[in-house]
Design an enzyme around this catalytic site. Sequence first.
Site, PDB file in Angstrom:
ATOM      1  CB  CYS A  17      -0.939  -0.018   1.183  1.00  0.00           C
ATOM      2  SG  CYS A  17      -1.807  -1.583   1.321  1.00  0.00           S
ATOM      3  CG  HIS A  40      -3.280   2.934   2.194  1.00  0.00           C
ATOM      4  ND1 HIS A  40      -3.785   2.543   0.971  1.00  0.00           N
ATOM      5  CD2 HIS A  40      -3.330   1.829   2.989  1.00  0.00           C
ATOM      6  CE1 HIS A  40      -4.117   1.269   1.029  1.00  0.00           C
ATOM      7  NE2 HIS A  40      -3.856   0.815   2.242  1.00  0.00           N
ATOM      8  CG  ASN A  78      -6.905  -1.328   1.611  1.00  0.00           C
ATOM      9  OD1 ASN A  78      -6.217  -1.018   0.643  1.00  0.00           O
ATOM     10  ND2 ASN A  78      -6.386  -1.738   2.750  1.00  0.00           N
TER      11      ASN A  78
HETATM   12  N1  ACO Z   1     -17.866  -8.371  10.668  1.00  0.00           N
HETATM   13  C1  ACO Z   1     -18.229  -8.542  11.946  1.00  0.00           C
HETATM   14  N2  ACO Z   1     -17.347  -8.767  12.926  1.00  0.00           N
HETATM   15  C2  ACO Z   1     -16.055  -8.839  12.588  1.00  0.00           C
HETATM   16  C3  ACO Z   1     -15.605  -8.666  11.256  1.00  0.00           C
HETATM   17  C4  ACO Z   1     -16.593  -8.443  10.280  1.00  0.00           C
HETATM   18  N3  ACO Z   1     -16.289  -8.244   8.982  1.00  0.00           N
HETATM   19  N4  ACO Z   1     -14.278  -8.785  11.236  1.00  0.00           N
HETATM   20  C5  ACO Z   1     -13.871  -9.005  12.494  1.00  0.00           C
HETATM   21  N5  ACO Z   1     -14.942  -9.034  13.313  1.00  0.00           N
HETATM   22  C6  ACO Z   1     -14.985  -9.256  14.756  1.00  0.00           C
HETATM   23  C7  ACO Z   1     -13.760  -9.972  15.273  1.00  0.00           C
HETATM   24  O1  ACO Z   1     -13.901 -11.364  15.099  1.00  0.00           O
HETATM   25  C8  ACO Z   1     -13.770  -9.556  16.724  1.00  0.00           C
HETATM   26  O2  ACO Z   1     -14.639 -10.388  17.427  1.00  0.00           O
HETATM   27  P1  ACO Z   1     -14.248 -10.951  18.898  1.00  0.00           P
HETATM   28  O3  ACO Z   1     -14.068  -9.730  19.727  1.00  0.00           O
HETATM   29  O4  ACO Z   1     -15.405 -11.787  19.238  1.00  0.00           O
HETATM   30  O5  ACO Z   1     -12.964 -11.679  18.680  1.00  0.00           O
HETATM   31  C9  ACO Z   1     -14.330  -8.147  16.705  1.00  0.00           C
HETATM   32  O6  ACO Z   1     -14.965  -8.006  15.427  1.00  0.00           O
HETATM   33  C10 ACO Z   1     -13.307  -7.075  16.875  1.00  0.00           C
HETATM   34  O7  ACO Z   1     -12.181  -7.408  16.076  1.00  0.00           O
HETATM   35  P2  ACO Z   1     -10.958  -6.443  15.935  1.00  0.00           P
HETATM   36  O8  ACO Z   1      -9.951  -7.065  15.040  1.00  0.00           O
HETATM   37  O9  ACO Z   1     -10.501  -5.979  17.286  1.00  0.00           O
HETATM   38  O10 ACO Z   1     -11.674  -5.221  15.200  1.00  0.00           O
HETATM   39  P3  ACO Z   1     -11.073  -3.862  14.893  1.00  0.00           P
HETATM   40  O11 ACO Z   1     -11.884  -2.817  15.496  1.00  0.00           O
HETATM   41  O12 ACO Z   1      -9.595  -3.826  15.135  1.00  0.00           O
HETATM   42  O13 ACO Z   1     -11.290  -3.770  13.320  1.00  0.00           O
HETATM   43  C11 ACO Z   1     -10.003  -4.045  11.346  1.00  0.00           C
HETATM   44  C12 ACO Z   1     -10.712  -4.753  12.468  1.00  0.00           C
HETATM   45  C13 ACO Z   1     -11.011  -3.225  10.601  1.00  0.00           C
HETATM   46  C14 ACO Z   1      -9.395  -5.080  10.409  1.00  0.00           C
HETATM   47  C15 ACO Z   1      -8.907  -3.135  11.939  1.00  0.00           C
HETATM   48  O14 ACO Z   1      -8.120  -3.863  12.821  1.00  0.00           O
HETATM   49  C16 ACO Z   1      -8.051  -2.519  10.910  1.00  0.00           C
HETATM   50  O15 ACO Z   1      -8.474  -1.684  10.139  1.00  0.00           O
HETATM   51  N6  ACO Z   1      -6.763  -2.885  10.910  1.00  0.00           N
HETATM   52  C17 ACO Z   1      -5.831  -2.311   9.980  1.00  0.00           C
HETATM   53  C18 ACO Z   1      -6.112  -2.787   8.615  1.00  0.00           C
HETATM   54  C19 ACO Z   1      -5.193  -2.127   7.667  1.00  0.00           C
HETATM   55  O16 ACO Z   1      -4.904  -0.967   7.810  1.00  0.00           O
HETATM   56  N7  ACO Z   1      -4.709  -2.829   6.707  1.00  0.00           N
HETATM   57  C20 ACO Z   1      -3.810  -2.148   5.863  1.00  0.00           C
HETATM   58  C21 ACO Z   1      -3.209  -2.834   4.963  1.00  0.00           C
HETATM   59  S1  ACO Z   1      -4.061  -4.039   4.084  1.00  0.00           S
HETATM   60  C22 ACO Z   1      -3.901  -3.467   2.587  1.00  0.00           C
HETATM   61  O17 ACO Z   1      -3.790  -2.293   2.484  1.00  0.00           O
HETATM   62  C23 ACO Z   1      -4.005  -4.318   1.378  1.00  0.00           C
END
Ligand code: ACO
Length: 312
Positions: free
Chosen positions: A112, A237, A267
């Site tokens: 990215c 990004h 993304n």
């Molecule tokens: N729908 C519903 N629930 C979900 C989903 C979904 N799609 N995905 C995860 N959950 C659940 C998890 O299982 C978890 O449940 P649990 O508490 O029972 O275990 C809960 O939601 C919270 O999960 P977290 O991972 O803590 O959620 P978070 O608020 O961190 O959001 C996310 C997840 C959106 C992936 C976040 O961590 C994030 O944005 N991370 C960075 C991603 C990123 O920037 N990637 C960049 C590079 S990738 C690329 O660019 C190609």
Amino acid sequence: MNVGILGTGHYVPTKVMTNKDMEKIVDTTDEWIRTRTGIEERRFAEDGIDTSDMSYHAAKEALKEANISPEEIDLILVATVTPDTPFPSVACTIQDRLGATNAAALDIGAACAGFVYGLVTATQFVKAGAYKHVLVVGADKLSKIIDWEDRSTCVLLGDGAGAVVVGEVGEGKGVLSFELGSKGSGGKDLLQNKEGFMEMNGREVFKFAVRQMPESTVNVVEKIALAKEDVDYLVPHQANIRIMDAARERLGISSDKMAKTITKYGNNSSASIPMALSESVKNGNIKDNDLIVLVGFGGGLAWGAAAIRWGV
Ligand code: ACO
């Protein structure tokens, strides 16, 4: 020599997939995706359209806007993590299709952050006097590496491409400063696994990004002895609206001063920044003489930022 962006272009696939559509595939809700990421829908490449096709269309538009013919391009850099094939490169494929008969061509892999790496590399070639015009593309067909059984990643991604032509610009314009960085020890948190799917430790990547993106954004502004308040527009990004807002808040700028294609495109990895940039130019959010900051981070881990005084 002042070196900057002479023209921008982007390609947005027509196939739309909403969060409601996602609810039918994995255990998720529109509400969860919106509030945790900011995404409302994403686009996927039409059947038979690969990364090089999207790159080609974005490049054509950028060349037209820059008023540069394909023969005038000296180098093509395509940032991508989803090339049609590892070789031939996407850059070579579009070199042929564009008729860029005088261009060298290679792909860049910095996920990215790849487009910013490409832009900075292009700028150095032109500044050094080695090349006059460099075409830089950021393109990804992430639908090729989506694990449709992993709800934590499949809801985030989309396909697309963006492109710019880099060349000499007027006094005081162009790329004024940049920062590139890497942290290979974090590579395990965001990778393509043995099955070929994208795999991510979302919480770890989030923690890294929410610290690195604001820091790099401020660093490139301070490098040119300007104040945060001098920034007119931020093109981050498009990974998560919460991460983007963290960078924006560190600059102290309002929400309307930041590109937000994430809501409709998700993304797009290497393509996110050039797509958002091209769209912001076209819809008038970026104007002549604006100070803009591009900032990206992603798999590697790698990151990059650039401060640009817009215009030719
Ligand atoms: N729908 C519903 N629930 C979900 C989903 C979904 N799609 N995905 C995860 N959950 C659940 C998890 O299982 C978890 O449940 P649990 O508490 O029972 O275990 C809960 O939601 C919270 O999960 P977290 O991972 O803590 O959620 P978070 O608020 O961190 O959001 C996310 C997840 C959106 C992936 C976040 O961590 C994030 O944005 N991370 C960075 C991603 C990123 O920037 N990637 C960049 C590079 S990738 C690329 O660019 C190609």
